[in-house]
Write an enzyme that holds these catalytic residues in place. Structure first.
Site, mmCIF file in Angstrom:
data_model
loop_
_atom_site.group_PDB
_atom_site.id
_atom_site.type_symbol
_atom_site.label_atom_id
_atom_site.label_comp_id
_atom_site.label_asym_id
_atom_site.label_seq_id
_atom_site.Cartn_x
_atom_site.Cartn_y
_atom_site.Cartn_z
ATOM 1 N N LYS A 81 140.385 17.919 -23.076
ATOM 2 C CA LYS A 81 140.117 17.802 -21.632
ATOM 3 C C LYS A 81 140.742 18.984 -20.893
ATOM 4 O O LYS A 81 141.924 19.294 -21.085
ATOM 5 C CB LYS A 81 140.717 16.502 -21.083
ATOM 6 C CG LYS A 81 139.828 15.295 -21.264
ATOM 7 C CD LYS A 81 140.556 14.041 -20.840
ATOM 8 C CE LYS A 81 140.257 13.664 -19.416
ATOM 9 N NZ LYS A 81 140.936 12.386 -19.052
HETATM 10 O O1 G3P Z 1 141.433 9.668 -17.119
HETATM 11 C C1 G3P Z 1 141.130 9.823 -15.770
HETATM 12 C C2 G3P Z 1 141.063 8.524 -15.059
HETATM 13 O O2 G3P Z 1 140.123 7.654 -15.528
HETATM 14 C C3 G3P Z 1 141.957 8.210 -13.968
HETATM 15 O O3 G3P Z 1 141.819 6.921 -13.435
HETATM 16 O O4 G3P Z 1 142.497 5.014 -12.034
HETATM 17 O O5 G3P Z 1 144.113 6.893 -12.427
HETATM 18 O O6 G3P Z 1 142.138 7.218 -10.964
HETATM 19 P P1 G3P Z 1 142.690 6.496 -12.139
#
Ligand code: G3P
Length: 216
Positions: A83
């Site tokens: 990533k």
């Molecule tokens: O890996 C990225 C992601 O899915 C982040 O999720 O809930 O921390 O915005 P969140």
């Protein structure tokens, strides 16, 4: 739409893998920082638990560092996808790593313009963040739909991984918007199993069966 699990927690990954519904795992520096053990060991362990790609994110901010870390991460296991954040330095790294045959996911994508750049740089995946866009008053699902739309001409094989999914509804809406993959945190994935009418229906079947006095 395929489901990936968005976590670095090994117990959650084991529990979800047992259901047979996840086709990959995504991590990010925040998720890795919450778990015990070193980065490489956690990623290796995850690759042993799931069939499918395991996404591991670089920490460097400059292209040279990202490329170096990306090669190291990709060397951990054939299933690792690197990533890389959507920045100018990141695009240089996406392009260099992709040319080496390393699968890359361009992350922290919030617009169709960014997705077009990532695809042109050779990204195998782009990850638009739904919840974080909703958090600041925009429509994360609309952004996913727009990204799916601009990548639909078939010029690139870039797949859309809907990320920052916070609820079962987000996952369903991402599928309707045309995302090929949604990466879902454990809580939302386990919530997807349940429906009150399923529970009530099962209780009724069991009650009726018990009252009938029949045996199998
Ligand atoms: O890996 C990225 C992601 O899915 C982040 O999720 O809930 O921390 O915005 P969140």
């Amino acid at each position: 739409m395929k489901l990936f699990l968005d976590t670095a927690n090994l117990d959650d990954i084991r529990a979800a893998a047992k259901l047979g519904v996840i086709h990959g795992v995504t991590t990010n520096p925040t998720l890795i920082s919450r778990e015990k053990g070193d980065f490489a060991a956690i990623i290796r362990e995850i690759t042993s638990l799931v069939d499918g790609p395991v996404f591991a994110e670089v920490l460097a901010q400059d292209a040279e560092g990202m490329i170096r870390e990306g090669r190291e991460l990709a060397g951990l296991d054939f299933s690792v996808c690197v990533k890389i954040p959507m920045t100018a330095e990141g695009l240089t790294a996406v392009s260099a790593l992709s040319k080496e045959g390393i699968r890359v996911c361009c992350t922290l994508v919030f617009s169709a313009a960014q997705a077009l750049l990532a695809a042109n740089a050779g990204a195998r995946y782009v990850a638009p963040f739904i919840g974080r866009f909703d958090d600041i008053g925009y429509d994360g699902i609309e952004a996913v739909a727009s990204i799916v739309d601009v990548l639909a001409d078939g010029d690139f094989e870039t797949e859309v991984v809907a990320a920052s999914v916070r609820s079962p509804l987000h996952a369903v809406e991402a599928a309707k918007a045309g995302a090929g993959i949604a990466t879902v945190p454990p809580k939302a994935l386990f919530q997807m199993i349940h429906h009150p009418l399923t529970d009530a229906g099962l209780a009724r079947f069991m009650k009726d069966w018990a009252e009938s006095g029949k045996e199998l």
